[in-house]
Scaffold this motif. Sequence first.
Motif, short mmCIF file in Angstrom:
data_model
loop_
_atom_site.label_atom_id
_atom_site.label_comp_id
_atom_site.label_asym_id
_atom_site.label_seq_id
_atom_site.Cartn_x
_atom_site.Cartn_y
_atom_site.Cartn_z
N HIS A 31 49.27 19.87 82.21
CA HIS A 31 49.00 21.26 81.81
C HIS A 31 49.22 21.35 80.22
N VAL A 32 50.01 20.55 79.60
CA VAL A 32 50.35 20.35 78.12
C VAL A 32 48.84 20.04 77.56
N ILE A 84 54.18 27.63 80.66
CA ILE A 84 53.89 26.78 79.60
C ILE A 84 52.76 26.90 78.64
N ILE A 96 53.17 18.66 84.69
CA ILE A 96 53.60 19.12 83.26
C ILE A 96 53.01 18.80 82.19
N ALA A 149 57.43 20.44 77.98
CA ALA A 149 55.85 20.78 77.40
C ALA A 149 56.08 20.85 76.11
#
Length: 181
Positions: free
Chosen positions: A152-153, A67, A149, A118
């Motif tokens: 983390h983006v 990602i 997710i 992502a």
Amino acid sequence: MSRITTITNETANTEQKELLDAIQSQLGMVPNFLKVFANSPAALRAFLGLHGIANEGSLEPQTRERIALALAQQNACEYCLSAHTAIGKKAGLNGDEISANRAGSSQDAKAAIAVKLARSLAEHTGEVTTAELLEARNAGYSDADIVEIITHVGLNILTNMIGKASRLDIDFPKVALKISV
């Protein structure tokens, strides 16, 4: 040369020095983006806290790096691309996988869905379709995984902004944004 002051042990106040020393003892180095974050100890603590919590989640370290690579490329952050190429290799990603991640995919079918989601989250500022969420669920991602997710983006967009706004000196083996074909 960074456009935002890079805090060093020599220029740090007591609070900044304690944070930098803690990072040094944990990582064996203090990456330049964290030295920029150190301008605001509150911002650095917030980043480190969220980063630590996010890394305790269920996403595999390799998928987190996939990602990060996809977003660094998408957001044109050469610092983050260089950093996550080095970190991704340490996490077990090979050159072909890193290239696939940079292109917005993965050689691993399940991870490809996470990378695709992502990138869509970043591109559409969160406005993903129901079909995209269903695709992630059908690939085996739980709602907890989907929230990770998204987390983390957000973390990667933050670090991409720090890298680009400050024009950090790259302290990892440099990787160019242009993909050779």
